[in-house]
Scaffold this motif. Structure first.
Motif, PDB file in Angstrom:
ATOM      1  N   ILE A 171      -5.555  -5.342   9.502  1.00  0.00           N
ATOM      2  CA  ILE A 171      -5.870  -5.348   8.068  1.00  0.00           C
ATOM      3  C   ILE A 171      -5.865  -3.931   7.509  1.00  0.00           C
ATOM      4  O   ILE A 171      -5.250  -3.653   6.468  1.00  0.00           O
ATOM      5  CB  ILE A 171      -7.233  -6.036   7.822  1.00  0.00           C
ATOM      6  CG1 ILE A 171      -7.133  -7.522   8.134  1.00  0.00           C
ATOM      7  CG2 ILE A 171      -7.705  -5.813   6.386  1.00  0.00           C
ATOM      8  CD1 ILE A 171      -8.468  -8.235   8.187  1.00  0.00           C
ATOM      9  N   ALA A 172      -6.538  -3.012   8.205  1.00  0.00           N
ATOM     10  CA  ALA A 172      -6.651  -1.635   7.692  1.00  0.00           C
ATOM     11  C   ALA A 172      -5.308  -0.932   7.644  1.00  0.00           C
ATOM     12  O   ALA A 172      -5.000  -0.243   6.660  1.00  0.00           O
ATOM     13  CB  ALA A 172      -7.638  -0.841   8.559  1.00  0.00           C
ATOM     14  N   VAL A 173      -4.482  -1.101   8.673  1.00  0.00           N
ATOM     15  CA  VAL A 173      -3.198  -0.392   8.700  1.00  0.00           C
ATOM     16  C   VAL A 173      -2.256  -0.948   7.633  1.00  0.00           C
ATOM     17  O   VAL A 173      -1.450  -0.206   7.063  1.00  0.00           O
ATOM     18  CB  VAL A 173      -2.574  -0.427  10.122  1.00  0.00           C
ATOM     19  CG1 VAL A 173      -1.906  -1.745  10.413  1.00  0.00           C
ATOM     20  CG2 VAL A 173      -1.596   0.706  10.317  1.00  0.00           C
ATOM     21  N   THR A 174      -2.381  -2.221   7.322  1.00  0.00           N
ATOM     22  CA  THR A 174      -1.569  -2.802   6.255  1.00  0.00           C
ATOM     23  C   THR A 174      -2.066  -2.326   4.892  1.00  0.00           C
ATOM     24  O   THR A 174      -1.266  -1.970   4.022  1.00  0.00           O
ATOM     25  CB  THR A 174      -1.601  -4.339   6.337  1.00  0.00           C
ATOM     26  OG1 THR A 174      -1.184  -4.737   7.637  1.00  0.00           O
ATOM     27  CG2 THR A 174      -0.683  -4.963   5.306  1.00  0.00           C
ATOM     28  N   CYS A 175      -3.377  -2.286   4.701  1.00  0.00           N
ATOM     29  CA  CYS A 175      -3.942  -1.830   3.428  1.00  0.00           C
ATOM     30  C   CYS A 175      -3.632  -0.362   3.166  1.00  0.00           C
ATOM     31  O   CYS A 175      -3.404   0.028   2.012  1.00  0.00           O
ATOM     32  CB  CYS A 175      -5.452  -2.057   3.410  1.00  0.00           C
ATOM     33  SG  CYS A 175      -5.910  -3.793   3.307  1.00  0.00           S
ATOM     34  N   VAL A 176      -3.622   0.458   4.204  1.00  0.00           N
ATOM     35  CA  VAL A 176      -3.334   1.883   4.042  1.00  0.00           C
ATOM     36  C   VAL A 176      -1.966   2.084   3.402  1.00  0.00           C
ATOM     37  O   VAL A 176      -1.768   2.993   2.592  1.00  0.00           O
ATOM     38  CB  VAL A 176      -3.432   2.612   5.401  1.00  0.00           C
ATOM     39  CG1 VAL A 176      -2.774   3.972   5.357  1.00  0.00           C
ATOM     40  CG2 VAL A 176      -4.878   2.754   5.813  1.00  0.00           C
ATOM     41  N   ALA A 177      -1.022   1.208   3.730  1.00  0.00           N
ATOM     42  CA  ALA A 177       0.332   1.360   3.193  1.00  0.00           C
ATOM     43  C   ALA A 177       0.411   1.062   1.698  1.00  0.00           C
ATOM     44  O   ALA A 177       1.340   1.525   1.035  1.00  0.00           O
ATOM     45  CB  ALA A 177       1.288   0.447   3.951  1.00  0.00           C
ATOM     46  N   PHE A 178      -0.545   0.316   1.168  1.00  0.00           N
ATOM     47  CA  PHE A 178      -0.427  -0.131  -0.215  1.00  0.00           C
ATOM     48  C   PHE A 178      -1.524   0.356  -1.145  1.00  0.00           C
ATOM     49  O   PHE A 178      -1.507   0.009  -2.332  1.00  0.00           O
ATOM     50  CB  PHE A 178      -0.394  -1.668  -0.248  1.00  0.00           C
ATOM     51  CG  PHE A 178       0.796  -2.224   0.469  1.00  0.00           C
ATOM     52  CD1 PHE A 178       2.078  -2.067  -0.043  1.00  0.00           C
ATOM     53  CD2 PHE A 178       0.645  -2.897   1.666  1.00  0.00           C
ATOM     54  CE1 PHE A 178       3.181  -2.574   0.622  1.00  0.00           C
ATOM     55  CE2 PHE A 178       1.739  -3.411   2.336  1.00  0.00           C
ATOM     56  CZ  PHE A 178       3.014  -3.248   1.809  1.00  0.00           C
ATOM     57  N   VAL A 179      -2.470   1.144  -0.666  1.00  0.00           N
ATOM     58  CA  VAL A 179      -3.554   1.592  -1.554  1.00  0.00           C
ATOM     59  C   VAL A 179      -3.028   2.592  -2.584  1.00  0.00           C
ATOM     60  O   VAL A 179      -2.197   3.432  -2.262  1.00  0.00           O
ATOM     61  CB  VAL A 179      -4.740   2.195  -0.759  1.00  0.00           C
ATOM     62  CG1 VAL A 179      -5.431   1.130   0.057  1.00  0.00           C
ATOM     63  CG2 VAL A 179      -4.300   3.342   0.115  1.00  0.00           C
ATOM     64  N   PRO A 180      -3.544   2.514  -3.810  1.00  0.00           N
ATOM     65  CA  PRO A 180      -3.016   3.385  -4.861  1.00  0.00           C
ATOM     66  C   PRO A 180      -3.697   4.743  -4.964  1.00  0.00           C
ATOM     67  O   PRO A 180      -3.145   5.665  -5.551  1.00  0.00           O
ATOM     68  CB  PRO A 180      -3.260   2.566  -6.137  1.00  0.00           C
ATOM     69  CG  PRO A 180      -4.446   1.719  -5.809  1.00  0.00           C
ATOM     70  CD  PRO A 180      -4.376   1.442  -4.330  1.00  0.00           C
ATOM     71  N   THR A 181      -4.907   4.901  -4.402  1.00  0.00           N
ATOM     72  CA  THR A 181      -5.625   6.162  -4.569  1.00  0.00           C
ATOM     73  C   THR A 181      -5.892   6.820  -3.224  1.00  0.00           C
ATOM     74  O   THR A 181      -5.933   6.150  -2.175  1.00  0.00           O
ATOM     75  CB  THR A 181      -6.980   5.941  -5.271  1.00  0.00           C
ATOM     76  OG1 THR A 181      -7.818   5.156  -4.418  1.00  0.00           O
ATOM     77  CG2 THR A 181      -6.795   5.245  -6.615  1.00  0.00           C
ATOM     78  N   PHE A 182      -6.105   8.111  -3.290  1.00  0.00           N
ATOM     79  CA  PHE A 182      -6.401   8.860  -2.069  1.00  0.00           C
ATOM     80  C   PHE A 182      -7.742   8.448  -1.464  1.00  0.00           C
ATOM     81  O   PHE A 182      -7.892   8.364  -0.252  1.00  0.00           O
ATOM     82  CB  PHE A 182      -6.389  10.372  -2.354  1.00  0.00           C
ATOM     83  CG  PHE A 182      -6.651  11.204  -1.141  1.00  0.00           C
ATOM     84  CD1 PHE A 182      -5.703  11.305  -0.135  1.00  0.00           C
ATOM     85  CD2 PHE A 182      -7.860  11.869  -0.989  1.00  0.00           C
ATOM     86  CE1 PHE A 182      -5.948  12.060   1.002  1.00  0.00           C
ATOM     87  CE2 PHE A 182      -8.114  12.621   0.142  1.00  0.00           C
ATOM     88  CZ  PHE A 182      -7.151  12.719   1.141  1.00  0.00           C
ATOM     89  N   THR A 183      -8.728   8.166  -2.321  1.00  0.00           N
ATOM     90  CA  THR A 183     -10.052   7.748  -1.844  1.00  0.00           C
ATOM     91  C   THR A 183      -9.951   6.454  -1.040  1.00  0.00           C
ATOM     92  O   THR A 183     -10.531   6.337   0.046  1.00  0.00           O
ATOM     93  CB  THR A 183     -11.020   7.565  -3.029  1.00  0.00           C
ATOM     94  OG1 THR A 183     -11.043   8.771  -3.791  1.00  0.00           O
ATOM     95  CG2 THR A 183     -12.411   7.235  -2.556  1.00  0.00           C
ATOM     96  N   ALA A 184      -9.220   5.489  -1.570  1.00  0.00           N
ATOM     97  CA  ALA A 184      -9.032   4.223  -0.854  1.00  0.00           C
ATOM     98  C   ALA A 184      -8.279   4.463   0.455  1.00  0.00           C
ATOM     99  O   ALA A 184      -8.599   3.846   1.483  1.00  0.00           O
ATOM    100  CB  ALA A 184      -8.284   3.234  -1.731  1.00  0.00           C
ATOM    101  N   TYR A 185      -7.296   5.365   0.417  1.00  0.00           N
ATOM    102  CA  TYR A 185      -6.549   5.704   1.630  1.00  0.00           C
ATOM    103  C   TYR A 185      -7.494   6.245   2.710  1.00  0.00           C
ATOM    104  O   TYR A 185      -7.445   5.820   3.864  1.00  0.00           O
ATOM    105  CB  TYR A 185      -5.470   6.737   1.288  1.00  0.00           C
ATOM    106  CG  TYR A 185      -4.723   7.253   2.485  1.00  0.00           C
ATOM    107  CD1 TYR A 185      -3.669   6.548   3.034  1.00  0.00           C
ATOM    108  CD2 TYR A 185      -5.074   8.477   3.082  1.00  0.00           C
ATOM    109  CE1 TYR A 185      -2.982   7.022   4.142  1.00  0.00           C
ATOM    110  CE2 TYR A 185      -4.401   8.957   4.185  1.00  0.00           C
ATOM    111  CZ  TYR A 185      -3.352   8.226   4.707  1.00  0.00           C
ATOM    112  OH  TYR A 185      -2.682   8.700   5.804  1.00  0.00           O
ATOM    113  N   VAL A 186      -8.371   7.158   2.332  1.00  0.00           N
ATOM    114  CA  VAL A 186      -9.307   7.758   3.290  1.00  0.00           C
ATOM    115  C   VAL A 186     -10.277   6.702   3.834  1.00  0.00           C
ATOM    116  O   VAL A 186     -10.572   6.679   5.027  1.00  0.00           O
ATOM    117  CB  VAL A 186     -10.068   8.941   2.631  1.00  0.00           C
ATOM    118  CG1 VAL A 186     -11.203   9.419   3.500  1.00  0.00           C
ATOM    119  CG2 VAL A 186      -9.111  10.084   2.332  1.00  0.00           C
TER     120      VAL A 186
END
Length: 183
Positions: A11-26
């Motif tokens: 779930i996390a590795v898939t979400c990392v690819a599509f998050v729009p903000t740096f905060t969400a990425y971190v």
């Protein structure tokens, strides 16, 4: 633990690819790191627990080489897919494979026994005995035999231990210093 951490990784590795903000990425990278640690420790413990003693060094070495080989493959894969989002998303498929693999790996017999699931532990031990080529020994296993072994192990456990115990014998002292040096 392996199943849940593998699911969280996927779930996390898939979400990392599509998050729009740096905060969400971190945030998702943090969860990915936590899940990877849980998955790696669980996988190593299960590999050691389910592997015959004479093959443990080989299995652990192959497990560690898999990390190195994965890093080499990732570098080549990153060369082929330069866009980081697509690279991240494409690697999530490999975590999905790990998730599927974690569905068939038997649970730790020790964990099952300590959580009063003796019959599930018996089935797991029989399955591993069959995989390791000890079908006859697996067939003769009973809950009573397992409980006898547990009682035997519990009788040898030292109740009050301290930090100095890891330096008590020469062999344990050597292993302790090697682990300290490596870490």
């Amino acid at each position: 633990m392996l199943l849940w951490s593998s699911l969280l990784i996927t779930i996390a590795v898939t979400c990392v690819a599509f998050v729009p903000t740096f905060t969400a990425y971190v945030i998702f990278r943090f969860f990915l790191g936590v899940a990877l640690a849980g998955s790696n420790f669980t996988r190593i413990c299960l590999a050691v627990e389910w592997t015959p003693i004479e093959k443990r060094v080989l299995v652990h070495t192959c497990n560690m080489y898999a990390f190195t080989f994965g890093q080499i493959l990732l570098a080549g894969w990153a060369y082929l897919i330069p866009e980081w989002r697509w690279l991240q998303f494409s690697t999530s498929a490999s975590y999905g494979i790990v998730l599927l693999f974690s569905l068939v790996v038997p649970e730790s017999a020790r964990w099952l026994i300590t959580h009063n699931k003796l019959h599930m532990a018996l089935k797991a031990l029989q399955k591993v005995a069959w995989i390791n080529g000890h079908k006859e020994q697996g067939r003769t296993l009973t809950p009573e035999i397992i409980l006898d072994h547990i009682q035997e192990d519990l009788s040898t456990v030292k109740t009050n231990s301290s930090f100095k115990d890891v330096f008590w014998t020469p062999g344990l002292r050597k292993v302790t210093f090697c682990v300290i040096f490596v870490w």
